[in-house]
Design a protein around this motif. Structure first.
Motif, PDB file in Angstrom:
ATOM      1  N   LEU A 171      21.010   6.110  44.155  1.00 36.33           N
ATOM      2  CA  LEU A 171      20.780   4.741  44.583  1.00 36.33           C
ATOM      3  C   LEU A 171      20.210   4.756  45.984  1.00 36.33           C
ATOM      4  N   VAL A 172      19.032   4.168  46.170  1.00 35.40           N
ATOM      5  CA  VAL A 172      18.344   4.294  47.439  1.00 35.40           C
ATOM      6  C   VAL A 172      18.610   3.140  48.381  1.00 35.40           C
ATOM      7  N   SER A 173      19.175   2.046  47.921  1.00 34.62           N
ATOM      8  CA  SER A 173      19.435   0.939  48.830  1.00 34.62           C
ATOM      9  C   SER A 173      20.782   0.340  48.525  1.00 34.62           C
ATOM     10  N   CYS A 174      21.718   0.439  49.503  1.00 35.73           N
ATOM     11  CA  CYS A 174      23.041  -0.125  49.286  1.00 35.73           C
ATOM     12  C   CYS A 174      23.000  -1.628  49.284  1.00 35.73           C
ATOM     13  N   SER A 175      21.909  -2.238  49.822  1.00 32.45           N
ATOM     14  CA  SER A 175      21.848  -3.693  49.871  1.00 32.45           C
ATOM     15  C   SER A 175      21.309  -4.269  48.567  1.00 32.45           C
ATOM     16  N   ASP A 176      20.631  -3.447  47.771  1.00 36.02           N
ATOM     17  CA  ASP A 176      20.093  -3.924  46.504  1.00 36.02           C
ATOM     18  C   ASP A 176      20.104  -2.766  45.524  1.00 36.02           C
ATOM     19  N   THR A 188      12.779   9.285  43.248  1.00 44.66           N
ATOM     20  CA  THR A 188      14.198   9.219  42.925  1.00 44.66           C
ATOM     21  C   THR A 188      14.911  10.499  43.366  1.00 44.66           C
ATOM     22  N   ALA A 189      14.271  11.637  43.165  1.00 48.07           N
ATOM     23  CA  ALA A 189      14.865  12.907  43.566  1.00 48.07           C
ATOM     24  C   ALA A 189      14.997  12.979  45.088  1.00 48.07           C
ATOM     25  N   ALA A 190      13.966  12.505  45.807  1.00 47.09           N
ATOM     26  CA  ALA A 190      14.008  12.515  47.271  1.00 47.09           C
ATOM     27  C   ALA A 190      15.112  11.597  47.778  1.00 47.09           C
ATOM     28  N   ALA A 191      15.246  10.428  47.135  1.00 43.21           N
ATOM     29  CA  ALA A 191      16.290   9.485  47.541  1.00 43.21           C
ATOM     30  C   ALA A 191      17.678  10.070  47.291  1.00 43.21           C
ATOM     31  N   ALA A 192      17.822  10.773  46.143  1.00 39.00           N
ATOM     32  CA  ALA A 192      19.105  11.380  45.816  1.00 39.00           C
ATOM     33  C   ALA A 192      19.465  12.461  46.829  1.00 39.00           C
ATOM     34  N   ARG A 193      18.485  13.272  47.199  1.00 41.88           N
ATOM     35  CA  ARG A 193      18.755  14.335  48.161  1.00 41.88           C
ATOM     36  C   ARG A 193      19.101  13.744  49.529  1.00 41.88           C
ATOM     37  N   ALA A 239      14.929  15.398  57.121  1.00 44.71           N
ATOM     38  CA  ALA A 239      14.582  14.927  55.780  1.00 44.71           C
ATOM     39  C   ALA A 239      14.114  13.473  55.811  1.00 44.71           C
ATOM     40  N   ALA A 240      14.772  12.654  56.637  1.00 44.47           N
ATOM     41  CA  ALA A 240      14.400  11.242  56.738  1.00 44.47           C
ATOM     42  C   ALA A 240      13.004  11.086  57.339  1.00 44.47           C
ATOM     43  N   ILE A 241      12.694  11.886  58.362  1.00 41.33           N
ATOM     44  CA  ILE A 241      11.360  11.837  58.972  1.00 41.33           C
ATOM     45  C   ILE A 241      10.302  12.259  57.966  1.00 41.33           C
TER      46      ILE A 241
END
Length: 408
Positions: free
Chosen positions: A11-16, A29-34, A391-393
């Motif tokens: 899940l990439v956004s806790c707000s939605d 999706t894989a990048a968001a999971a990592r 990773a975020a950058i």
């Protein structure tokens, strides 16, 4: 309101949570999971609480909020929580100065003595530019015996910029003004005073009129007291207790016996530092904001909304600052990462550490906010926090995330 307890690493956004996962590519999706896994790993190994917000300029920001389980009893972190952004404030102060330079009220080559006669030792040889890029030759008051008890919250005296400048030592080793880069909060205390003298307005008023108001940064303000403004929840900040703090700083800072952070004890060897007064930091680090608000500021700045082209070019003209990851301009860091160069600043106050950057165009931005400052100086915590930031950058820049695994 987004909660750190939304479940599922993908899940990439806790707000939605999950609203647009179906439309994302498998790679996204894989990048968001990592990234979510790295955020939780960092939280569990010393960062305690993290907020990550990535805006790739496509209208679909990624938001994550993760925390160590025991901290949920104090506060459930949300991606839009208020946060003390510390020295990121320097970029705001520098922007205000350069706006005055553009209006020809302040000159970059004006001496400090012209503006603040008798207030700064050696001020006849220090220019406004040198204050902005930390080449003034001034040291820092931060860890002096006079100020350290206030930094930790043990001494609750009120410090004015004038008093802080009075206890500011020279740079160690000594350097002539303009000679070498050496980061000092004293430089920005002086700049705040110059701004007020040049404009006739208080710093908090200037920030609201020139920055936060026009940009719609409704959750941002300059802190003038220990308490938080009402109306929105804020992140709880933590630091190690006195014994653990001394071990962390051993070999770099010789702490006097018994010096530690003031505040309620939490989970064994942690201290809740949320109530320590940050008002001393003022033009050098006093802003409260959110990830979204500060990304709005940085993208507006780097894309040219806040400064004329000439002043923005001056801001991005850097001196070597390898300890900052690259170079330091006028209130702005250039950080050279494995995935490319980013622009922004870092911040740290008791209980709060932040790294907020944009790409060179100001179209993309990233914020990583961490609910401890000294706590992430421990080896494992530092390793995992660095992996998260990197990773975020990379995700912000649209580059593959580093493949190395964080420390266990």
């Amino acid at each position: 309101m987004a909660l750190a307890t939304c479940m599922g690493a993908a899940l990439v956004s806790c707000s939605d949570a999950g609203s647009d996962d179906a439309g994302r590519s498998a790679a996204d999706t894989a990048a968001a999971a990592r990234l979510a896994g790295l955020a939780q790993k960092a939280a569990d190994t010393g960062s305690l609480g993290v907020i990550v917000r990535i805006d790739s300029g496509d209208g679909k920001p990624v938001e994550l909020a993760r925390q160590a389980a025991w901290t949920e009893d104090d506060h459930r972190i949300a991606a839009d929580d208020r946060f003390r952004v510390g020295s990121n404030t320097k970029t705001v102060t520098a922007t205000l100065v350069l706006q005055q330079v553009a209006d020809k009220r302040i000159g970059l080559d004006d001496t400090v003595e012209q503006w603040l006669p008798g207030l700064v030792k050696g001020g006849k040889d220090i220019t406004v530019r040198m204050l902005l890029n930390h080449t003034s030759g001034l040291g820092d008051f931060l860890l002096t015996p006079q100020f350290l008890p206030s930094l930790t919250g043990q001494d609750k005296r009120a410090w004015t910029p004038q008093k802080l400048l009075a206890i500011t030592p020279g740079q160690a080793p000594p350097a002539e003004p303009g000679e070498t880069y050496s980061y000092s909060n004293a430089n920005y205390e002086a700049l705040g005073l110059i701004l007020e003298k040049a404009t006739g307005s208080g710093l908090a008023e200037l920030i609201k009129k020139k920055i936060t108001g026009p940009l719609g940064m409704k959750d941002s303000y300059l802190a003038t007291k220990a308490g938080w403004n009402t109306g929105q929840q804020h992140v709880t900040g933590y630091e190690p207790d006195a014994e653990r703090l001394k071990a962390i700083l051993s070999g770099t800072v010789d702490l006097p016996e018994g010096v530690g952070f003031a505040g309620p004890g939490r989970s064994g060897d942690n201290i809740d530092t949320s109530a320590i007064d940050p008002s001393w930091s003022w033009a050098a680090g006093g802003m409260v904001s959110t990830a979204h608000d500060w990304q709005r500021f940085l993208t507006a700045l780097i894309s040219g909304e806040l400064l004329p082209k000439a002043q923005l070019e001056q801001m991005r003209t850097t001196v070597d600052a390898p300890e900052e990851g690259g170079g330091y301009g006028l209130g702005l860091m250039r950080v050279d990462t494995t995935c490319g160069t980013v622009w922004g600043h870092t911040g740290g106050l008791p209980g709060y550490s932040s790294e907020i950057y944009t790409d060179a165009s100001g179209r993309r931005s990233v914020a990583v906010l961490t609910s401890t400052n000294f706590g992430i100086k421990e080896k494992k915590a530092a390793t995992n926090n660095k992996a998260l930031v990197e990773a975020a950058i990379c995700q912000m820049l649209g580059k593959p995330q580093p493949s190395d695994s964080p420390a266990g």
